[in-house]
Design an enzyme around this catalytic site. Structure first.
Site, PDB file in Angstrom:
ATOM      1  N   ARG A 164       0.755  -1.057  -0.054  1.00  0.00           N
ATOM      2  CA  ARG A 164      -0.098   0.141   0.020  1.00  0.00           C
ATOM      3  C   ARG A 164       0.702   1.287  -0.114  1.00  0.00           C
ATOM      4  O   ARG A 164       0.563   2.276   0.608  1.00  0.00           O
ATOM      5  CB  ARG A 164      -0.911   0.244   1.306  1.00  0.00           C
ATOM      6  CG  ARG A 164      -1.752  -1.066   1.167  1.00  0.00           C
ATOM      7  CD  ARG A 164      -2.966  -0.981   0.121  1.00  0.00           C
ATOM      8  NE  ARG A 164      -4.166  -1.873   0.112  1.00  0.00           N
ATOM      9  CZ  ARG A 164      -3.990  -3.216   0.096  1.00  0.00           C
ATOM     10  NH1 ARG A 164      -3.207  -3.796  -0.465  1.00  0.00           N
ATOM     11  NH2 ARG A 164      -4.901  -4.107   0.183  1.00  0.00           N
ATOM     12  N   SER A 238     -10.756  -0.803   3.066  1.00  0.00           N
ATOM     13  CA  SER A 238     -10.087  -1.089   4.343  1.00  0.00           C
ATOM     14  C   SER A 238      -9.699   0.468   4.557  1.00  0.00           C
ATOM     15  O   SER A 238      -9.017   1.262   4.025  1.00  0.00           O
ATOM     16  CB  SER A 238      -8.936  -1.988   4.128  1.00  0.00           C
ATOM     17  OG  SER A 238      -8.893  -3.058   3.639  1.00  0.00           O
ATOM     18  N   GLU A 334      -5.003   3.572   6.059  1.00  0.00           N
ATOM     19  CA  GLU A 334      -4.771   3.348   4.441  1.00  0.00           C
ATOM     20  C   GLU A 334      -5.261   4.456   3.827  1.00  0.00           C
ATOM     21  O   GLU A 334      -4.737   4.981   2.852  1.00  0.00           O
ATOM     22  CB  GLU A 334      -5.263   2.173   4.355  1.00  0.00           C
ATOM     23  CG  GLU A 334      -4.767   1.626   2.566  1.00  0.00           C
ATOM     24  CD  GLU A 334      -5.696   0.796   1.914  1.00  0.00           C
ATOM     25  OE1 GLU A 334      -6.710   1.544   1.388  1.00  0.00           O
ATOM     26  OE2 GLU A 334      -5.823  -0.573   2.276  1.00  0.00           O
TER      27      GLU A 334
HETATM   28  P1  FAD Z   1      -9.083   8.460  -5.275  1.00  0.00           P
HETATM   29  O1  FAD Z   1      -9.724   8.045  -3.979  1.00  0.00           O
HETATM   30  O2  FAD Z   1      -9.657   9.489  -6.101  1.00  0.00           O
HETATM   31  O3  FAD Z   1      -7.437   9.217  -4.933  1.00  0.00           O
HETATM   32  C1  FAD Z   1      -6.869   8.407  -3.885  1.00  0.00           C
HETATM   33  C2  FAD Z   1      -5.339   9.066  -3.849  1.00  0.00           C
HETATM   34  O4  FAD Z   1      -4.665   9.147  -5.066  1.00  0.00           O
HETATM   35  C3  FAD Z   1      -5.591  10.607  -3.549  1.00  0.00           C
HETATM   36  O5  FAD Z   1      -4.546  11.161  -2.704  1.00  0.00           O
HETATM   37  C4  FAD Z   1      -5.563  11.355  -4.809  1.00  0.00           C
HETATM   38  O6  FAD Z   1      -5.219  12.574  -4.864  1.00  0.00           O
HETATM   39  C5  FAD Z   1      -4.490  10.330  -5.465  1.00  0.00           C
HETATM   40  N1  FAD Z   1      -4.741  10.337  -7.021  1.00  0.00           N
HETATM   41  C6  FAD Z   1      -5.829   9.784  -7.503  1.00  0.00           C
HETATM   42  N2  FAD Z   1      -5.537   9.778  -9.115  1.00  0.00           N
HETATM   43  C7  FAD Z   1      -4.476  10.413  -9.093  1.00  0.00           C
HETATM   44  C8  FAD Z   1      -3.380  10.700 -10.296  1.00  0.00           C
HETATM   45  N3  FAD Z   1      -4.002  10.153 -11.519  1.00  0.00           N
HETATM   46  N4  FAD Z   1      -2.299  11.218 -10.297  1.00  0.00           N
HETATM   47  C9  FAD Z   1      -1.746  11.471  -8.852  1.00  0.00           C
HETATM   48  N5  FAD Z   1      -2.383  11.203  -7.824  1.00  0.00           N
HETATM   49  C10 FAD Z   1      -3.645  10.712  -7.913  1.00  0.00           C
HETATM   50  N6  FAD Z   1      -7.750  -0.829  -2.475  1.00  0.00           N
HETATM   51  C11 FAD Z   1      -6.759  -2.018  -2.575  1.00  0.00           C
HETATM   52  O7  FAD Z   1      -5.566  -1.563  -2.715  1.00  0.00           O
HETATM   53  N7  FAD Z   1      -7.260  -3.137  -2.582  1.00  0.00           N
HETATM   54  C12 FAD Z   1      -8.555  -3.495  -2.401  1.00  0.00           C
HETATM   55  O8  FAD Z   1      -8.990  -4.588  -2.389  1.00  0.00           O
HETATM   56  C13 FAD Z   1      -9.513  -2.386  -2.224  1.00  0.00           C
HETATM   57  N8  FAD Z   1     -10.764  -2.631  -1.971  1.00  0.00           N
HETATM   58  C14 FAD Z   1     -11.468  -1.537  -1.901  1.00  0.00           C
HETATM   59  C15 FAD Z   1     -12.961  -1.895  -1.771  1.00  0.00           C
HETATM   60  C16 FAD Z   1     -13.836  -0.875  -1.673  1.00  0.00           C
HETATM   61  C17 FAD Z   1     -15.538  -1.049  -1.442  1.00  0.00           C
HETATM   62  C18 FAD Z   1     -13.300   0.576  -1.697  1.00  0.00           C
HETATM   63  C19 FAD Z   1     -14.431   1.723  -1.607  1.00  0.00           C
HETATM   64  C20 FAD Z   1     -12.147   0.739  -1.883  1.00  0.00           C
HETATM   65  C21 FAD Z   1     -11.201  -0.247  -1.920  1.00  0.00           C
HETATM   66  N9  FAD Z   1      -9.616  -0.081  -2.144  1.00  0.00           N
HETATM   67  C22 FAD Z   1      -8.863  -1.005  -2.092  1.00  0.00           C
HETATM   68  C23 FAD Z   1      -9.106   1.293  -2.199  1.00  0.00           C
HETATM   69  C24 FAD Z   1      -9.270   1.999  -3.570  1.00  0.00           C
HETATM   70  O9  FAD Z   1     -10.128   1.253  -4.449  1.00  0.00           O
HETATM   71  C25 FAD Z   1      -8.044   2.172  -4.099  1.00  0.00           C
HETATM   72  O10 FAD Z   1      -7.033   2.839  -3.488  1.00  0.00           O
HETATM   73  C26 FAD Z   1      -7.985   2.686  -5.607  1.00  0.00           C
HETATM   74  O11 FAD Z   1      -6.955   2.606  -6.287  1.00  0.00           O
HETATM   75  C27 FAD Z   1      -8.312   4.411  -5.329  1.00  0.00           C
HETATM   76  O12 FAD Z   1      -8.670   4.763  -6.732  1.00  0.00           O
HETATM   77  P2  FAD Z   1      -9.545   6.211  -7.133  1.00  0.00           P
HETATM   78  O13 FAD Z   1      -9.458   6.482  -8.347  1.00  0.00           O
HETATM   79  O14 FAD Z   1     -10.690   6.111  -6.287  1.00  0.00           O
HETATM   80  O15 FAD Z   1      -8.658   7.115  -6.019  1.00  0.00           O
HETATM   81  N1  EPU Z   2     -10.803 -10.619  10.135  1.00  0.00           N
HETATM   82  C1  EPU Z   2     -11.349 -10.667  11.547  1.00  0.00           C
HETATM   83  N2  EPU Z   2     -12.594  -9.899  11.707  1.00  0.00           N
HETATM   84  C2  EPU Z   2     -12.883  -8.975  10.621  1.00  0.00           C
HETATM   85  C3  EPU Z   2     -12.221  -8.911   9.400  1.00  0.00           C
HETATM   86  C4  EPU Z   2     -11.019  -9.886   9.281  1.00  0.00           C
HETATM   87  O1  EPU Z   2     -11.143 -11.403  12.265  1.00  0.00           O
HETATM   88  O2  EPU Z   2     -13.938  -8.300  10.999  1.00  0.00           O
HETATM   89  C5  EPU Z   2      -9.769 -11.436  10.204  1.00  0.00           C
HETATM   90  C6  EPU Z   2     -10.173 -13.055   9.693  1.00  0.00           C
HETATM   91  O3  EPU Z   2      -9.132 -13.739  10.361  1.00  0.00           O
HETATM   92  C7  EPU Z   2      -9.771 -12.787   8.280  1.00  0.00           C
HETATM   93  C8  EPU Z   2      -8.228 -12.018   8.224  1.00  0.00           C
HETATM   94  O4  EPU Z   2      -8.886 -11.131   9.246  1.00  0.00           O
HETATM   95  O5  EPU Z   2      -9.341 -13.990   7.713  1.00  0.00           O
HETATM   96  C9  EPU Z   2      -8.267 -11.271   6.770  1.00  0.00           C
HETATM   97  O6  EPU Z   2      -9.447 -10.685   6.440  1.00  0.00           O
HETATM   98  P1  EPU Z   2      -9.677 -10.469   4.858  1.00  0.00           P
HETATM   99  O7  EPU Z   2      -9.268 -11.551   4.179  1.00  0.00           O
HETATM  100  O8  EPU Z   2     -10.985  -9.898   4.635  1.00  0.00           O
HETATM  101  O9  EPU Z   2      -8.665  -9.359   4.417  1.00  0.00           O
HETATM  102  P2  EPU Z   2      -8.202  -8.077   5.224  1.00  0.00           P
HETATM  103  O10 EPU Z   2      -6.597  -8.456   5.440  1.00  0.00           O
HETATM  104  O11 EPU Z   2      -9.069  -7.556   6.151  1.00  0.00           O
HETATM  105  C10 EPU Z   2      -6.829  -7.242   3.043  1.00  0.00           C
HETATM  106  C11 EPU Z   2      -6.905  -5.862   2.274  1.00  0.00           C
HETATM  107  C12 EPU Z   2      -8.063  -5.776   1.414  1.00  0.00           C
HETATM  108  C13 EPU Z   2      -7.954  -6.698   0.381  1.00  0.00           C
HETATM  109  C14 EPU Z   2      -8.165  -8.136   1.065  1.00  0.00           C
HETATM  110  C15 EPU Z   2      -8.122  -9.382   0.071  1.00  0.00           C
HETATM  111  C16 EPU Z   2      -5.446  -4.459   3.424  1.00  0.00           C
HETATM  112  C17 EPU Z   2      -5.543  -3.256   4.403  1.00  0.00           C
HETATM  113  N3  EPU Z   2      -6.768  -4.991   3.245  1.00  0.00           N
HETATM  114  O12 EPU Z   2      -8.106  -7.146   3.795  1.00  0.00           O
HETATM  115  O13 EPU Z   2      -8.005  -4.648   0.522  1.00  0.00           O
HETATM  116  O14 EPU Z   2      -9.326  -6.805  -0.481  1.00  0.00           O
HETATM  117  O15 EPU Z   2      -7.241  -8.339   1.913  1.00  0.00           O
HETATM  118  O16 EPU Z   2      -6.718  -9.615  -0.088  1.00  0.00           O
HETATM  119  O17 EPU Z   2      -4.532  -4.984   3.137  1.00  0.00           O
HETATM  120  C18 EPU Z   2      -8.379  -2.257   0.824  1.00  0.00           C
HETATM  121  O18 EPU Z   2      -7.126  -2.122   0.772  1.00  0.00           O
HETATM  122  O19 EPU Z   2      -9.268  -1.178   0.802  1.00  0.00           O
HETATM  123  C19 EPU Z   2      -8.882  -3.545   0.929  1.00  0.00           C
HETATM  124  C20 EPU Z   2     -10.193  -4.076   0.827  1.00  0.00           C
END
Ligand code: FAD
Ligand code: EPU
Length: 338
Positions: A164, A238, A334
């Protein structure tokens, strides 16, 4: 390209927070954004580059100019014996790029299906999920320097990707607009089903043959079952990173909390599941006004209606404090706090 004053950002952030931008404009080509950046009026104004707004929390109005990236276009720019090189403009929707790659049988991004947001933001925090990160298939990106207005190219090593993390979140913060990203994708599919839940889901789906399409569907199913849909409940995924602790610290914690969840890292440290820590402190499903901790995933903070960004931020601080008190572990946000 029109610059609007006092523009509502509520529909432009997945938390659904009401906040307003002093100035707002989108841009569809590099010349347009250069023109805005050159205006004397904006020389000393704060600038926020906006993608899909899915990884930020507005805690107040933005006293500056919000520039929404609307750069479009995806093309196959070259290939070698084993790879396709696909270049995508920064304003493309991430999941649509993943779907394009799957439709063309370009392998590498399928585990990252259904992550919200735009391509231009994907390198910012080296998006990752289900056993993959973009750094695994990242080739290079182009970025516009906000001050000198020149396009610079960064290769994989120069982006300094980490969990991240990237150079754009660190030492080069606020200096660049990422305009395009090129991915290096496999011609012969490389299947990555190492993340336990994927194998199980493929089995449950009754998938007869392993394919990048099947992996993508499995990932989408798992994500839909766990994570709140921002179209229904405001959130930014997250809220915190999973914290890294030394093996010694982990063993100490395990003595006191035998069910603690941790994953071994290559450097010998252990990554703790922050969701587990938060749940143990009793936060899962809790609400404070309209701000809350999701009932299925404790790592996700939510807006059930009209929460203010500052209320969600305060809740996150209480969570950080309680985890520190109970486990001696520091959670780091994050989500980008604006
Ligand atoms: P924004 O929210 O618009 O911007 C994020 C940051 O990047 C800000 O600081 C912004 O200024 C900067 N930025 C955006 N675009 C640019 C650009 N072109 N140039 C320079 N700076 C820029 N993330 C994960 O890594 N893994 C996941 O599994 C994951 N799951 C998610 C699930 C949900 C339901 C949600 C809501 C979010 C999740 N995220 C996850 C977080 C998010 O999807 C990512 O961080 C994504 O890359 C953000 O993209 P965005 O275009 O919405 O960025
Ligand atoms: N867990 C709990 N309670 C909860 C949630 C999770 O006990 O309420 C424990 C469980 O043991 C579970 C473990 O945490 O097995 C891991 O949970 P999960 O698989 O849901 O993944 P996570 O670690 O919570 C991370 C990323 C996600 C990504 C998933 C799948 C980060 C900060 N988050 O979540 O990314 O989608 O793994 O790879 O690394 C994001 O960055 O926004 C995001 C959603």
């Amino acid at each position: 390209m029109t610059i609007t004053e006092n523009y509502s950002l509520k529909k432009l952030n997945t938390f659904g927070i009401e906040a307003s931008a002093r100035y707002y404009s989108d841009f569809s080509n590099v010349e347009e954004v250069c023109q805005i950046l050159s205006e004397a009026k904006f020389a000393n104004t704060n600038k926020l580059i906006l993608g899909g707004g899915s990884n930020l929390l507005f805690t107040k109005d933005f006293d500056g100019i919000v520039l929404k990236n609307n750069l479009k276009g995806v093309e196959l720019v070259k290939e070698d014996a084993e790879h396709y090189f696909v270049k995508s403009a920064g304003g493309e929707v991430w999941h649509e790029l993943v779907m394009f790659c799957i439709a063309n049988n370009y392998s590498g991004l399928e585990n990252l299906s259904l992550i919200p947001g735009n391509v231009g933001a994907s390198p910012m925090q080296n998006i990752g999920a289900y056993g993959a990160e973009i750094k695994d298939n990242f080739y290079e990106l182009e970025a516009l320097h906000i001050n000198d207005k020149a396009i610079h190219t960064f290769n994989n090593a120069e982006c300094k990707f980490g969990y991240r993390e990237s150079v754009f979140k660190g030492e080069l913060k606020h200096q660049y607009i990422i305009t395009s990203v090129t991915f290096k994708l496999h011609k012969k599919p490389v299947f990555n089903t190492s993340y336990g839940a994927i194998e199980k889901e493929l089995e449950a789906m009754g998938a007869k043959e392993l394919s990048i399409k099947a992996i993508s569907e499995a990932v989408c199913n798992i994500r839909r079952s766990k994570l709140p849909n921002p179209a229904e409940i405001g959130n930014a995924g997250s809220f915190f990173k999973n914290p890294e602790v030394s093996r010694f610290k982990f063993e100490e914690l395990k003595k006191e909390f035998p069910t603690i969840v941790g994953y071994d890292l290559e450097n010998g440290n252990v990554k703790l599941a922050a969701g587990w820590l938060i749940e143990q402190c009793g936060w899962k499903g809790k609400t404070v006004g309209d701000a809350g901790v999701h009932k299925l995933q404790a790592l996700v903070l939510v807006n059930y209606g009209n929460a203010k960004g500052s209320e969600i931020f305060e809740l996150s601080q209480k969570i950080i404090d309680s985890i520190k008190d109970r486990f001696g572990v520091e959670l780091v946000r994050e989500v980008n706090i604006i």
